[in-house]
Design a protein around this motif. Sequence first.
Motif, PDB file in Angstrom:
ATOM      1  N   TYR A 553       0.829  -1.211   0.000  1.00  0.00           N
ATOM      2  CA  TYR A 553       0.000   0.000   0.000  1.00  0.00           C
ATOM      3  C   TYR A 553       0.862   1.259   0.000  1.00  0.00           C
ATOM      4  O   TYR A 553       0.550   2.242  -0.686  1.00  0.00           O
ATOM      5  CB  TYR A 553      -0.925   0.005   1.218  1.00  0.00           C
ATOM      6  CG  TYR A 553      -2.028  -1.027   1.163  1.00  0.00           C
ATOM      7  CD1 TYR A 553      -2.773  -1.214   0.005  1.00  0.00           C
ATOM      8  CD2 TYR A 553      -2.317  -1.821   2.284  1.00  0.00           C
ATOM      9  CE1 TYR A 553      -3.782  -2.169  -0.053  1.00  0.00           C
ATOM     10  CE2 TYR A 553      -3.327  -2.771   2.235  1.00  0.00           C
ATOM     11  CZ  TYR A 553      -4.053  -2.945   1.070  1.00  0.00           C
ATOM     12  OH  TYR A 553      -5.061  -3.881   1.020  1.00  0.00           O
ATOM     13  N   LEU A 554       1.946   1.255   0.749  1.00  0.00           N
ATOM     14  CA  LEU A 554       2.799   2.433   0.814  1.00  0.00           C
ATOM     15  C   LEU A 554       3.483   2.690  -0.529  1.00  0.00           C
ATOM     16  O   LEU A 554       3.545   3.833  -0.995  1.00  0.00           O
ATOM     17  CB  LEU A 554       3.853   2.258   1.909  1.00  0.00           C
ATOM     18  CG  LEU A 554       3.357   2.325   3.348  1.00  0.00           C
ATOM     19  CD1 LEU A 554       4.468   1.944   4.317  1.00  0.00           C
ATOM     20  CD2 LEU A 554       2.831   3.718   3.672  1.00  0.00           C
ATOM     21  N   VAL A 555       3.995   1.651  -1.145  1.00  0.00           N
ATOM     22  CA  VAL A 555       4.701   1.801  -2.417  1.00  0.00           C
ATOM     23  C   VAL A 555       3.773   2.373  -3.484  1.00  0.00           C
ATOM     24  O   VAL A 555       4.187   3.174  -4.329  1.00  0.00           O
ATOM     25  CB  VAL A 555       5.288   0.442  -2.862  1.00  0.00           C
ATOM     26  CG1 VAL A 555       5.711   0.468  -4.324  1.00  0.00           C
ATOM     27  CG2 VAL A 555       6.467   0.067  -1.965  1.00  0.00           C
ATOM     28  N   THR A 556       2.503   1.988  -3.449  1.00  0.00           N
ATOM     29  CA  THR A 556       1.538   2.465  -4.449  1.00  0.00           C
ATOM     30  C   THR A 556       0.765   3.698  -3.981  1.00  0.00           C
ATOM     31  O   THR A 556      -0.150   4.150  -4.668  1.00  0.00           O
ATOM     32  CB  THR A 556       0.556   1.347  -4.818  1.00  0.00           C
ATOM     33  OG1 THR A 556      -0.072   0.853  -3.620  1.00  0.00           O
ATOM     34  CG2 THR A 556       1.276   0.208  -5.527  1.00  0.00           C
ATOM     35  N   GLY A 557       1.107   4.225  -2.813  1.00  0.00           N
ATOM     36  CA  GLY A 557       0.479   5.465  -2.348  1.00  0.00           C
ATOM     37  C   GLY A 557      -0.931   5.325  -1.831  1.00  0.00           C
ATOM     38  O   GLY A 557      -1.667   6.316  -1.758  1.00  0.00           O
ATOM     39  N   GLN A 558      -1.324   4.126  -1.417  1.00  0.00           N
ATOM     40  CA  GLN A 558      -2.693   3.905  -0.928  1.00  0.00           C
ATOM     41  C   GLN A 558      -2.704   3.941   0.603  1.00  0.00           C
ATOM     42  O   GLN A 558      -2.940   2.938   1.275  1.00  0.00           O
ATOM     43  CB  GLN A 558      -3.216   2.571  -1.461  1.00  0.00           C
ATOM     44  CG  GLN A 558      -3.250   2.519  -2.995  1.00  0.00           C
ATOM     45  CD  GLN A 558      -3.807   1.208  -3.502  1.00  0.00           C
ATOM     46  OE1 GLN A 558      -5.023   0.994  -3.545  1.00  0.00           O
ATOM     47  NE2 GLN A 558      -2.909   0.311  -3.872  1.00  0.00           N
ATOM     48  N   TYR A 559      -2.489   5.113   1.125  1.00  0.00           N
ATOM     49  CA  TYR A 559      -2.324   5.259   2.572  1.00  0.00           C
ATOM     50  C   TYR A 559      -3.603   4.947   3.344  1.00  0.00           C
ATOM     51  O   TYR A 559      -3.552   4.472   4.488  1.00  0.00           O
ATOM     52  CB  TYR A 559      -1.843   6.673   2.888  1.00  0.00           C
ATOM     53  CG  TYR A 559      -0.609   7.063   2.101  1.00  0.00           C
ATOM     54  CD1 TYR A 559       0.613   6.432   2.349  1.00  0.00           C
ATOM     55  CD2 TYR A 559      -0.667   8.028   1.098  1.00  0.00           C
ATOM     56  CE1 TYR A 559       1.743   6.767   1.621  1.00  0.00           C
ATOM     57  CE2 TYR A 559       0.453   8.368   0.371  1.00  0.00           C
ATOM     58  CZ  TYR A 559       1.656   7.738   0.634  1.00  0.00           C
ATOM     59  OH  TYR A 559       2.770   8.068  -0.090  1.00  0.00           O
ATOM     60  N   ALA A 560      -4.743   5.220   2.765  1.00  0.00           N
ATOM     61  CA  ALA A 560      -6.009   4.996   3.463  1.00  0.00           C
ATOM     62  C   ALA A 560      -6.295   3.509   3.675  1.00  0.00           C
ATOM     63  O   ALA A 560      -7.141   3.156   4.496  1.00  0.00           O
ATOM     64  CB  ALA A 560      -7.160   5.630   2.692  1.00  0.00           C
ATOM     65  N   LYS A 561      -5.606   2.633   2.943  1.00  0.00           N
ATOM     66  CA  LYS A 561      -5.844   1.197   3.053  1.00  0.00           C
ATOM     67  C   LYS A 561      -4.885   0.487   3.997  1.00  0.00           C
ATOM     68  O   LYS A 561      -4.950  -0.739   4.144  1.00  0.00           O
ATOM     69  CB  LYS A 561      -5.758   0.548   1.665  1.00  0.00           C
ATOM     70  CG  LYS A 561      -6.833   1.018   0.695  1.00  0.00           C
ATOM     71  CD  LYS A 561      -6.715   0.277  -0.632  1.00  0.00           C
ATOM     72  CE  LYS A 561      -7.816   0.696  -1.611  1.00  0.00           C
ATOM     73  NZ  LYS A 561      -7.710  -0.031  -2.903  1.00  0.00           N
ATOM     74  N   LEU A 562      -4.002   1.226   4.641  1.00  0.00           N
ATOM     75  CA  LEU A 562      -3.028   0.583   5.523  1.00  0.00           C
ATOM     76  C   LEU A 562      -3.718  -0.256   6.594  1.00  0.00           C
ATOM     77  O   LEU A 562      -4.725   0.164   7.180  1.00  0.00           O
ATOM     78  CB  LEU A 562      -2.160   1.639   6.192  1.00  0.00           C
ATOM     79  CG  LEU A 562      -1.110   2.335   5.306  1.00  0.00           C
ATOM     80  CD1 LEU A 562      -0.448   3.462   6.077  1.00  0.00           C
ATOM     81  CD2 LEU A 562      -0.070   1.338   4.823  1.00  0.00           C
ATOM     82  N   VAL A 563      -3.155  -1.430   6.843  1.00  0.00           N
ATOM     83  CA  VAL A 563      -3.649  -2.265   7.930  1.00  0.00           C
ATOM     84  C   VAL A 563      -3.357  -1.540   9.237  1.00  0.00           C
ATOM     85  O   VAL A 563      -2.196  -1.238   9.533  1.00  0.00           O
ATOM     86  CB  VAL A 563      -2.962  -3.642   7.920  1.00  0.00           C
ATOM     87  CG1 VAL A 563      -3.477  -4.494   9.076  1.00  0.00           C
ATOM     88  CG2 VAL A 563      -3.180  -4.335   6.577  1.00  0.00           C
ATOM     89  N   PRO A 564      -4.381  -1.243  10.051  1.00  0.00           N
ATOM     90  CA  PRO A 564      -4.142  -0.427  11.256  1.00  0.00           C
ATOM     91  C   PRO A 564      -3.544  -1.240  12.379  1.00  0.00           C
ATOM     92  O   PRO A 564      -3.561  -2.480  12.389  1.00  0.00           O
ATOM     93  CB  PRO A 564      -5.548   0.060  11.614  1.00  0.00           C
ATOM     94  CG  PRO A 564      -6.440  -1.036  11.127  1.00  0.00           C
ATOM     95  CD  PRO A 564      -5.806  -1.568   9.871  1.00  0.00           C
ATOM     96  N   PHE A 565      -3.016  -0.523  13.347  1.00  0.00           N
ATOM     97  CA  PHE A 565      -2.583  -1.176  14.569  1.00  0.00           C
ATOM     98  C   PHE A 565      -3.816  -1.748  15.273  1.00  0.00           C
ATOM     99  O   PHE A 565      -4.877  -1.117  15.302  1.00  0.00           O
ATOM    100  CB  PHE A 565      -1.892  -0.176  15.493  1.00  0.00           C
ATOM    101  CG  PHE A 565      -0.484   0.148  15.097  1.00  0.00           C
ATOM    102  CD1 PHE A 565       0.583  -0.507  15.687  1.00  0.00           C
ATOM    103  CD2 PHE A 565      -0.229   1.099  14.123  1.00  0.00           C
ATOM    104  CE1 PHE A 565       1.886  -0.213  15.322  1.00  0.00           C
ATOM    105  CE2 PHE A 565       1.063   1.402  13.748  1.00  0.00           C
ATOM    106  CZ  PHE A 565       2.136   0.744  14.345  1.00  0.00           C
TER     107      PHE A 565
END
Length: 603
Positions: A553-565
Amino acid sequence: MAADTATELELAFTRVVRLGQEYAGVLDSPYRCLIAKAWVGGGAPVFAEELRVRRARVQAAFQEAAAQIAEQIHRQGGRRPAVPTFATPAAVVSPAPSGFAGMDIPAMQRLIAGLERAGQELRHAGARVGAELRASGLPATPGHQISGVGVWAQEQVPGLRRRLERIQRDCPGGLTTPVMTGFGLFGGYAPDRHGVGALLDAAATGDVVALQRLVELQRTGADRQLAARVNAWWQSLGAAERQRLLTGAPHLLGRLDGLPATVRDQANRAHLAQEKQAVTAELARLRQSAQAAEARVKELEGRLRQITAVERALALGGRDGRPPALLLLFDPSGPGKAAISFGDPDEATSIVVSVPGTGTTLEGFAGDAQRAVRIWDQASAVGGPNSTIASIAWLGYDAPQWGSILSSDRSPANLGAAEKGAPALASFTDGLRAAHLPTTDARLTVIGHSYGSTLTGAAARLRPHAFADQLIFLGSPGAGARHASELGVKSVWVGEAPDDPVADLGIYGADPSDAKFGGQNFYVQEASDFPYSLKAHSIYWERGSASLRNLGYLVTGQYAKLVPFPVPTPSPNPSPLPPGPAAQPSSSGIPAGALPSPQPFGG
């Protein structure tokens, strides 16, 4: 004053004034054309300033010539005539800012024609002014100045015309890449403090010494524009020149940052094959000799293992849906260096460079390539239909080794290896920018693992705001900075396994996972099966893990999809706590929409 003398001086004054009125503004049209729209980007501002200075010089020379003759009339007892001004206005409406970098071809054709005409006319006018001054008993210096500007104008014409023809041939509509505009087409008007232009000219003829000097200059990182100049130089070469270099010096050509990825791959694969053939033949010869030195045999066997590791890494490309691997660097000297890309970085929309840390060797490079493959697989899976990935494993420095603890530049206990290797990494990302095609925007991410994060931080500080769009630190012992803002990138992300012992060291600057550092932590699952061991230091690429998904997700710039803590589950029978300050929450990433996507470097 004698009548004849007075008449001759007055006639000379009249003729010089007429020449000034006719020719003082001959450079106005080219100047207006240039600063309006004929040429945008690259060395245009430098050339515009040169043209402005020479235009003013011509007008001042006509002014001086007329003033000298007027003074001569006065000295001879006549009435000093009024000297007109020869300055002409050159106001234009500058073009609105845009992404255009190149030429307006019809406007550039008019500029070249204007310079050619000005050159002829100013040389003629300068000669006539000089003759009038000499006949009046005066120095001919103003005439020489006018003629000199005419010579300069004519000297510019062949080079500008040649570059215009290249644009018409290779760049439809006059649109070029910023690199080509700045260095390929107008490199003669750009600063060159390190003699790169002469080295590239020599290299084009196959001069191996010049190529070696370019590689050495690149390793120092002293010239930030070197990769851009190399790219423009390569684009300017003909097919025969390119083939001569690919055949005659692949071991040097493949190491030049800024060349197209496919060219580097071709050169480095040729070098790899040559090296394998030479090492294999030498080993066979030594093994048949009763006097073979054991140390030499072991050295060659190690070299062959390095070559095999690179071949195994390359074999990971071209299967399971991946594009063929590209060998962007192969240098078997010393400990050995290599870089392999899965995906073409010149065309990718997301480029990620992975920098390994302590203990990395060329013999084990296949493992580093496997990690780059997993990032490619994950980023490609989540990137969407318009996303193309280039995932690069980069071992372009002498990584510190546990057995070299006392070495000044190979020990993991100091910054020597990072400081020595940082220019090479900075130059490598310079090359990615220079070679990237203008038709595709791209996001550049650099991942530093372990000591690789320390090297990445050092390289970022060498190229503030021009190194990468974002940095990702995994298991970092420190990036050599007190705060993320010192790294000069748009965003810094930090992944730290709770059981990773290296990430807790914090020996090279502030701990990147500390909220005070200013980075953004992302979730990495615990490594409970091997707490506080070096295995926990290497879990970041486990298939199916939250860590690997977040990297995609970070490499493709999809920050809103990050797996949360994960949210801690409250205990059913909590123990009463004594009153005290409220606990401070740890950093847990950026909420959706809180961070803008990094601006692409290709646009």
